[in-house]
Design a protein around this motif. Structure first.
Motif, short mmCIF file in Angstrom:
data_model
loop_
_atom_site.label_atom_id
_atom_site.label_comp_id
_atom_site.label_asym_id
_atom_site.label_seq_id
_atom_site.Cartn_x
_atom_site.Cartn_y
_atom_site.Cartn_z
N PRO A 91 -47.57 -18.57 -25.08
CA PRO A 91 -46.25 -18.05 -25.47
C PRO A 91 -46.23 -17.45 -26.88
O PRO A 91 -45.38 -16.62 -27.18
CB PRO A 91 -45.33 -19.27 -25.37
N ASP A 92 -47.18 -17.84 -27.73
CA ASP A 92 -47.22 -17.27 -29.08
C ASP A 92 -47.65 -15.80 -29.05
O ASP A 92 -47.47 -15.07 -30.03
CB ASP A 92 -48.21 -18.05 -29.97
N LYS A 93 -48.24 -15.39 -27.94
CA LYS A 93 -48.71 -14.00 -27.84
C LYS A 93 -47.78 -13.13 -26.99
O LYS A 93 -48.14 -12.01 -26.64
CB LYS A 93 -50.13 -13.98 -27.28
N GLY A 94 -46.63 -13.65 -26.64
CA GLY A 94 -45.66 -12.87 -25.85
C GLY A 94 -45.90 -13.03 -24.35
O GLY A 94 -46.92 -13.57 -23.93
N ILE A 95 -44.95 -12.52 -23.59
CA ILE A 95 -45.02 -12.66 -22.12
C ILE A 95 -45.87 -11.51 -21.56
O ILE A 95 -45.59 -10.36 -21.86
CB ILE A 95 -43.59 -12.63 -21.52
N ILE A 107 -44.37 -13.08 -4.38
CA ILE A 107 -44.03 -13.82 -5.61
C ILE A 107 -45.25 -13.96 -6.51
O ILE A 107 -46.31 -14.42 -6.07
CB ILE A 107 -43.47 -15.22 -5.25
N ASP A 108 -45.08 -13.55 -7.76
CA ASP A 108 -46.10 -13.78 -8.79
C ASP A 108 -45.58 -14.88 -9.71
O ASP A 108 -44.36 -14.98 -9.92
CB ASP A 108 -46.35 -12.52 -9.61
N GLY A 109 -46.48 -15.66 -10.27
CA GLY A 109 -46.06 -16.74 -11.15
C GLY A 109 -46.79 -16.71 -12.47
O GLY A 109 -47.98 -16.39 -12.53
N ILE A 110 -46.06 -17.04 -13.55
CA ILE A 110 -46.70 -17.26 -14.84
C ILE A 110 -46.15 -18.54 -15.46
O ILE A 110 -45.00 -18.92 -15.22
CB ILE A 110 -46.54 -16.07 -15.83
N ASP A 111 -46.98 -19.16 -16.26
CA ASP A 111 -46.60 -20.44 -16.87
C ASP A 111 -47.54 -20.69 -18.05
O ASP A 111 -48.65 -20.15 -18.09
CB ASP A 111 -46.75 -21.58 -15.84
N ILE A 112 -47.08 -21.52 -18.98
CA ILE A 112 -47.92 -21.82 -20.14
C ILE A 112 -48.89 -22.97 -19.89
O ILE A 112 -49.77 -23.23 -20.70
CB ILE A 112 -47.06 -22.15 -21.39
N SER A 113 -48.70 -23.68 -18.77
CA SER A 113 -49.53 -24.86 -18.52
C SER A 113 -50.62 -24.57 -17.50
O SER A 113 -50.34 -24.32 -16.33
CB SER A 113 -48.65 -26.02 -18.02
N ARG A 114 -51.85 -24.62 -17.97
CA ARG A 114 -53.00 -24.35 -17.08
C ARG A 114 -53.04 -25.35 -15.93
O ARG A 114 -53.30 -25.01 -14.78
CB ARG A 114 -54.30 -24.44 -17.91
#
Ligand code: SAM
Length: 203
Positions: free
Chosen positions: A107-111, A80-87
Motif C-alpha cells: 500500500p505504500d507504493k499505491g494501488i 473478478i480480479d482481486g488485490i490485497d496487501i496480505s500475501r
C-alpha cells in the motif's frame, strides 16, 4: 481457536494489518463461517440490483481469502480480479481458483490498478478499523470511470468513527457520486454486529 481473531480485530492490537491477516489467514474462513459473516452476500445482492451486465470485470479490492468473490459469484458475477496487501490471505484465495487475476500489493507504493481499468469495484469488509484506513476511500473511488459503481461496507465499529460515513456523505454532497443504496443490516450474525452496505455511482 474459534473466534480468536474476531475478538482481536477491532481492538487495535496490531499496528500493521498485514501482521493481523498473516496470523489469521489459515483460520479466517472457518471463523467467519461459524460466526455467520453476512456482509459479502448483502453487498453482492445490492450490487446485482444496479449492475446491468454481470460479466463486467470487477476489482475486488481487499479480496482477502475470497469470501467476497464467492458472494459475488453466487449473485451471477463471473469476472473478478482481486488485490490485497496480505500475501497469506491472497494465497488462500488463489487456492479456490475463483479469481481471474490475483495480486498482493504494497500500500505504500499505491494501488496497482490503472484509472478506468474497472467499471465496478467492491471493498467488502475492507475499509475499516483493523484493516484499510478511510484515507484509501478516495484512492479507490478515483480509479472508476464516470458511471462506475463502487459497492462497499462499513462495519459497526467503523460507523462509530465519524470520518467513515462523513466521507460518503461528502462525496455525494460534492456531486462526485450518486448514492444508489445504503442499508444497515447484519454483519456477523453470531456477534450481533451490523454493517452499512453502500452502492454509489461515480458522476
Ligand atoms: C476483513 S478482511 C475482508 C476480506 C474479504 N473482502 C472478505 O469479505 O472476506 C479485510 C481485508 O483487507 C485487507 N486490507 C487491509 N488493509 C488494506 C489496504 N490498505 N489495502 C487493501 N487491502 C487491505 C486485509 O489484508 C484483509 O484481507
Amino acid at each position: 481457536m474459534c473466534s480468536d481473531f474476531l475478538d482481536k480485530v477491532y481492538k487495535d492490537e496490531y499496528k500493521d494489518p498485514k501482521d493481523l491477516y498473516r496470523e489469521w489467514a489459515d483460520t479466517y474462513d472457518n471463523e467467519l463461517a461459524q460466526n455467520e459473516y453476512i456482509t459479502p452476500i448483502r453487498t453482492a445482492k445490492a450490487l446485482a440490483t444496479f449492475a446491468s451486465n454481470r460479466s463486467t470485470p470487477i476489482l475486488d479490492f481487499g479480496c482477502g481469502t475470497g469470501l467476497s468473490a464467492e458472494a459475488l459469484i453466487s449473485c451471477g458475477f463471473s469476472s473478478i480480479d482481486g488485490i490485497d496487501i496480505s500475501r497469506e490471505m491472497v494465497e488462500i484465495a488463489r487456492g479456490k481458483s475463483i479469481y481471474k487475476n490475483l495480486e498482493c500489493f504494497n500500500p505504500d507504493k499505491g494501488i496497482p490498478v490503472k484509472q478506468n481499468e474497472y467499471s465496478i469495484i467492491t471493498a467488502i469488509g475492507v475499509i475499516s478499523v483493523g484493516a484499510a484506513p478511510i484515507t484509501i476511500f478516495d484512492q479507490v473511488f478515483d480509479l472508476l470511470p464516470q458511471n462506475g459503481l463502487f459497492a462497499f461496507s462499513f462495519n459497526e465499529h467503523s460507523l462509530m468513527v465519524p470520518e467513515y460515513s462523513l466521507k460518503v456523505e461528502q462525496t455525494v454532497k460534492e456531486k462526485k457520486a450518486e448514492q444508489l443504496f445504503c442499508e444497515l443490516g447484519p454483519h456477523i450474525l453470531k456477534r450481533d454486529l451490523k454493517s452499512m452496505v453502500y452502492v454509489i455511482k461515480k458522476l
